[in-house]
Each structure stands twice: as structure tokens, then as C-alpha cells.
Design an enzyme around this catalytic site. Structure first.
Site, PDB file in Angstrom:
ATOM      1  CE  LYS A  96      -1.633   0.869   4.392  1.00  0.00           C
ATOM      2  NZ  LYS A  96      -2.665   1.247   5.537  1.00  0.00           N
ATOM      3  CG  ASP A  97       3.148   2.927   2.578  1.00  0.00           C
ATOM      4  OD1 ASP A  97       3.138   2.948   3.045  1.00  0.00           O
ATOM      5  OD2 ASP A  97       3.828   1.645   3.488  1.00  0.00           O
ATOM      6  NE  ARG A 147      -7.278   3.532   4.216  1.00  0.00           N
ATOM      7  CZ  ARG A 147      -7.476   2.826   4.865  1.00  0.00           C
ATOM      8  NH1 ARG A 147      -8.441   1.884   5.274  1.00  0.00           N
ATOM      9  NH2 ARG A 147      -6.966   2.911   5.938  1.00  0.00           N
ATOM     10  NE  ARG A 148      -6.023   3.172   8.578  1.00  0.00           N
ATOM     11  CZ  ARG A 148      -5.048   3.188   8.613  1.00  0.00           C
ATOM     12  NH1 ARG A 148      -3.940   2.892   9.838  1.00  0.00           N
ATOM     13  NH2 ARG A 148      -4.122   1.717   8.401  1.00  0.00           N
ATOM     14  NE  ARG A 165       4.057  11.282  10.076  1.00  0.00           N
ATOM     15  CZ  ARG A 165       4.806  10.338   9.557  1.00  0.00           C
ATOM     16  NH1 ARG A 165       4.440   9.345   8.784  1.00  0.00           N
ATOM     17  NH2 ARG A 165       5.766  10.919   8.635  1.00  0.00           N
ATOM     18  NE  ARG A 171       1.309   6.041  13.077  1.00  0.00           N
ATOM     19  CZ  ARG A 171       0.775   6.569  12.911  1.00  0.00           C
ATOM     20  NH1 ARG A 171      -0.725   6.193  11.978  1.00  0.00           N
ATOM     21  NH2 ARG A 171       1.174   7.038  10.915  1.00  0.00           N
ATOM     22  CB  CYS A 259      -0.772   7.228  -0.128  1.00  0.00           C
ATOM     23  SG  CYS A 259      -0.178   8.777   0.475  1.00  0.00           S
TER      24      CYS A 259
HETATM   25  C1  DPM Z   1      -0.706   4.124   3.314  1.00  0.00           C
HETATM   26  C2  DPM Z   1      -1.464   4.625   4.771  1.00  0.00           C
HETATM   27  C3  DPM Z   1      -1.098   4.549   5.686  1.00  0.00           C
HETATM   28  C4  DPM Z   1       0.245   4.094   5.562  1.00  0.00           C
HETATM   29  C5  DPM Z   1      -2.827   5.871   3.694  1.00  0.00           C
HETATM   30  C6  DPM Z   1      -4.100   4.774   4.390  1.00  0.00           C
HETATM   31  C7  DPM Z   1      -1.337   5.145   7.603  1.00  0.00           C
HETATM   32  C8  DPM Z   1      -1.451   6.522   7.428  1.00  0.00           C
HETATM   33  C9  DPM Z   1      -1.698   6.322   9.227  1.00  0.00           C
HETATM   34  C10 DPM Z   1      -0.325   4.545   2.261  1.00  0.00           C
HETATM   35  N1  DPM Z   1       0.389   3.219   4.468  1.00  0.00           N
HETATM   36  O1  DPM Z   1      -3.690   3.620   4.912  1.00  0.00           O
HETATM   37  O2  DPM Z   1      -5.083   5.730   4.245  1.00  0.00           O
HETATM   38  O3  DPM Z   1      -2.080   6.088   9.817  1.00  0.00           O
HETATM   39  O4  DPM Z   1      -1.911   7.632   9.016  1.00  0.00           O
HETATM   40  C11 DPM Z   1       1.583   2.272   6.430  1.00  0.00           C
HETATM   41  C12 DPM Z   1       0.851   0.709   6.925  1.00  0.00           C
HETATM   42  C13 DPM Z   1       1.058  -0.315   6.544  1.00  0.00           C
HETATM   43  C14 DPM Z   1       1.831  -0.215   5.612  1.00  0.00           C
HETATM   44  C15 DPM Z   1       0.669   1.121   8.581  1.00  0.00           C
HETATM   45  C16 DPM Z   1      -1.327   0.748   9.648  1.00  0.00           C
HETATM   46  C17 DPM Z   1       0.931  -1.951   7.344  1.00  0.00           C
HETATM   47  C18 DPM Z   1       0.170  -2.445   6.890  1.00  0.00           C
HETATM   48  C19 DPM Z   1       0.549  -2.960   5.560  1.00  0.00           C
HETATM   49  C20 DPM Z   1       1.203   3.414   6.704  1.00  0.00           C
HETATM   50  N2  DPM Z   1       1.653   1.043   5.448  1.00  0.00           N
HETATM   51  O5  DPM Z   1      -1.997   1.749   8.134  1.00  0.00           O
HETATM   52  O6  DPM Z   1      -1.552   0.959  10.444  1.00  0.00           O
HETATM   53  O7  DPM Z   1       1.599  -3.511   5.466  1.00  0.00           O
HETATM   54  O8  DPM Z   1      -0.991  -3.056   4.560  1.00  0.00           O
END
Ligand code: DPM
Length: 358
Positions: A96-97, A147-148, A165, A171, A259
Site C-alpha cells: 500500500k506504500d 481514508r479512515r 504520526r 504510535r 496515498c
Molecule cells: C498508507 C496509509 C497509511 C500507511 C494511508 C491509509 C496509514 C497512515 C496513518 C498509504 N500507508 O491507509 O489510508 O495511519 O496515519 C502503513 C502501515 C502499513 C503499511 C501502517 C498502518 C502496515 C500494513 C500493511 C502506513 N503502511 O496502516 O497501520 O502492510 O498494509
């Protein structure tokens, strides 16, 4: 073997290959890289794996919301530079990144079986036993994900949402040791990988909150021209996950979302059918466009014979039926076009402008 590969001479005279894996220094990134390393070690016992850890700009700017720093390349650029310079051969990311288009010269050579893709609620210990429904009014929920926040603001209007953050360790610390947040929302997959599944008090259903494109899946990024490495990592591909994630990424790409936009998805494979639900939201969740479509993606062993390499939303999967990959990509684009026809562009443009102005 191609020229850019290091060879190590073992004491027994056997020559074996050294594969270097680049990773960010965060604990989650290390765990994710180690898990891919152990899969590769099982499959290729003779290969020597070396792990090269580096910190990226994204890791250093921890006080700014992800949606404000904007581009995900903050987390990936240094790793891609190292790939380009042949300092590493493989980089493991959370899918997702990774943007839906990669800079030229790079490709996603493997997408591994997806963990639980849903989001999870982690409560402040003092709120043990409560849910988003039963938390006191005006409880503050920590998330920097547009999104959340968009989906949950609509569904739980009695709650308040604030940015949080930092990497997962930071966190959880902020949650537990301060009184700023009643709960935070994180991806279940990341929590599980960190060994913190016991902190999950609630998994959010798609009715409450749909997940991000690619959430819960690990991706292996490699040099697009490095045939040896591409072939080596291709066995890690999990066909169902690949098809789901290609449809999700094609949906996001067609919407021209990054993203940092409120876009969410839900996918399922049932038999030979792939189902994709996709949605776009205004920042407060009040405006929402959502639809579901399906497509037949027969997952057979008919592998494309042509030497022509096929890339779908930056993913190379030569060992998966190219007609199935084409169908998955088309599904994502078709669904995006349905939403674009209903005005998705306006919702996303407004959300982006408002977020930039905050
Ligand atoms: C992206 C988002 C977030 C990450 C945006 C989204 C969350 C940011 C936040 C694109 N990347 O999800 O709407 O909560 O401020 C990220 C996490 C993981 C990968 C951590 C998470 C782990 C889960 C995975 C940060 N990137 O989302 O809790 O491998 O999918």
C-alpha cells in the site's frame, strides 16, 4: 547469471550467489524484510542473503501527517536509488506504500499472500472492553489516514478524529503513555507482524471502514531488467492476492489517486470471479461514491508464452495467466470509470484542496 550479481566463494569451493535486500530501519520494515528473506531461504537454500538497512526521508519527518508530506516516494526513493546503483537487489515494501506507477527501471516482482487487510481498533488501556460504538461521546481517535477518518466520521459522528504520526512503536507509545487518544486505528496486518495482535480490540468490517489499496500485502520491488532476480522472486507471487491487488491498483490509478486521498476498496475472489468494491469520500465522509463490479479471472496455469513482458500497474507476474491479469486490471479501470462518470473527480479534487489548505 547476469553481470551485476555478486558471487561469494565458500570454503568448500562452491560458488553461490549473494542477494542483497534493502530495507528501511523501522521494526516493521525489518520484520517484513526478514519474512521475505526466510521464504527465499527455504526456496533457495544455496543463496546468501544480506540485509542492508537504511533510513529514508519519510522516517525522519515524523511530525508531519503522511497526507501532508504527500508523496509515498519519500519512503521509497532512497531504497530505489540503492537498487539502481546495484547496491541492493531486492526491496520489500508494504504494497500500500508503493505508488501505482513506479519510476522507469523498477517493477514489483512479487506480491505475497495477503494478511488480514482490514483496519483494527487499538484502545487506550483505560478503555478496555469498549468499542467505537460504546466509547464516550467526543472521544478522540488517532489516525492520519484521510481514508479512515472520512469513513469513520460518517459512521461514528459522536467521535472526534486527530492526526497521529510516527512508526507503529511510536504510535502505541503515544496511545498508552499519554491521555491524548481514546483509541487509534491501524492496519491489522502491521499489528500482527509486530506481534501485537493481542492489542486488537475490534476489526473494522467493510460497512464501518473499507481498507486501502494493497493493504495487508507485501511487495518485492526489483530492477525491471534483472531477469534472474525477477524469475527468482516470481515464485513468491500469490495468484489470488495478485489479481485482487492489480484490480485495486488499477482502480486507484484510473482515479488518479495517490496515498493521500480518501479512496477505499474491498475485493474477493470466489471461484473464477473477482469482486471489487471501490469508493471515494469527501474528507468528512458526507459525500461518498461507491460501487461494486465483478469480472471472470480464470486462474489457470496458462502462462503467457510470448517473450513480451507484461506489466500491470507496475506488477510483473509472468507466471500468472496474462488474460487473468488483464481482466483484473480492466475491472479496476471499469469501476473507476463508473465512479468518475458520477463525479468522483470533483470529490477527490475538493478533498485534496481542503487537505492541502489545512
Ligand atoms: C498508507 C496509509 C497509511 C500507511 C494511508 C491509509 C496509514 C497512515 C496513518 C498509504 N500507508 O491507509 O489510508 O495511519 O496515519 C502503513 C502501515 C502499513 C503499511 C501502517 C498502518 C502496515 C500494513 C500493511 C502506513 N503502511 O496502516 O497501520 O502492510 O498494509
Amino acid at each position: 547469471m547476469s553481470g551485476n550479481v555478486s558471487i561469494s566463494q565458500e570454503g568448500n569451493g562452491k560458488v553461490s550467489r549473494v542477494i542483497r535486500m534493502g530495507t528501511r530501519k523501522s521494526q516493521l520494515a525489518r520484520i517484513q524484510t526478514d519474512s521475505v528473506a526466510s521464504r527465499l531461504k527455504e526456496l533457495y537454500p544455496d543463496v546468501h542473503l544480506e540485509i542492508v538497512a537504511m533510513s529514508t526521508i519519510g522516517d525522519k519527518i515524523l511530525d508531519t501527517a503522511l497526507s501532508k508530506i504527500g508523496e509515498k516516494s519519500l519512503f521509497t526513493k532512497e531504497l530505489e536509488n540503492a537498487l539502481e546503483r546495484n547496491e541492493v537487489d531486492i526491496v520489500v515494501h508494504s504494497l500500500k506504500d508503493l505508488p501505482t506507477s513506479l519510476p522507469s527501471g523498477f517493477t514489483i516482482g512479487a506480491i505475497l499472500q495477503r494478511e488480514n487487510p482490514h483496519d483494527a481498533v487499538v484502545l487506550h488501556p483505560k478503555n478496555a472492553g469498549l468499542t467505537l460504538d460504546s466509547l464516550p461521546e467526543k472521544s478522540v481517535i488517532g489516525t492520519s489516514s484521510l481514508r479512515r477518518a472520512a469513513q469513520l466520521k460518517k459512521r461514528f459522528p459522536q467521535l472526534e478524529f486527530e492526526n497521529i504520526r510516527g512508526n507503529l512503536n511510536t504510535r502505541l507509545k503515544k496511545l498508552d503513555e499519554k491521555d491524548d487518544y481514546a483509541a487509534i486505528i491501524l492496519a491489522a496486518a502491521g499489528l500482527k507482524r509486530m506481534g501485537w495482535e493481542n492489542r486488537i480490540s475490534q476489526i473494522l468490517s467493510p460497512e464501518d471502514c473499507m481498507y486501502a489499496v494493497g493493504q495487508g500485502a507485501l511487495a518485492v520491488e526489483v530492477r525491471a531488467q534483472d531477469r534472474d532476480i525477477l524469475e527468482m522472486v516470481s515464485v513468491l507471487h500469490h495468484p489470488d492476492t495478485v489479481l485482487r491487488c492489480i484490480s485495486e491498483r488499477a482502480f486507484l490509478k484510473q482515479l488518479e489517486g495517490g496515498c493521500s486521498v480518501p479512496v477505499a476498496v474491498h475485493t474477493e475472489v470466489k471461484g473464477s470471479m473477482l469482486y471489487l468494491t471501490g469508493a471515494v469520500y469527501s474528507l468528512d465522509g458526507a459525500d461518498c461514491l461507491k460501487d461494486t463490479m465483478q469480472m471472470c479471472v480464470e486462474i489457470d496455469n496458462e502462462v503467457s508464452e510470448s517473450a513480451q513482458e507484461c506489466v500491470h500497474v507496475a506488477v510483473t507476474a509472468n507466471n500468472i495467466s496474462s488474460s487473468a491479469l488483464d481482466a483484473a486490471e480492466k475491472l479496476g479501470m471499469d469501476l473507476a470509470n463508473v465512479l468518475l462518470n458520477k463525479g468522483a473527480k470533483d470529490i477527490l479534487t475538493t478533498a485534496r484542496k481542503l487537505n492541502d489548505a489545512r
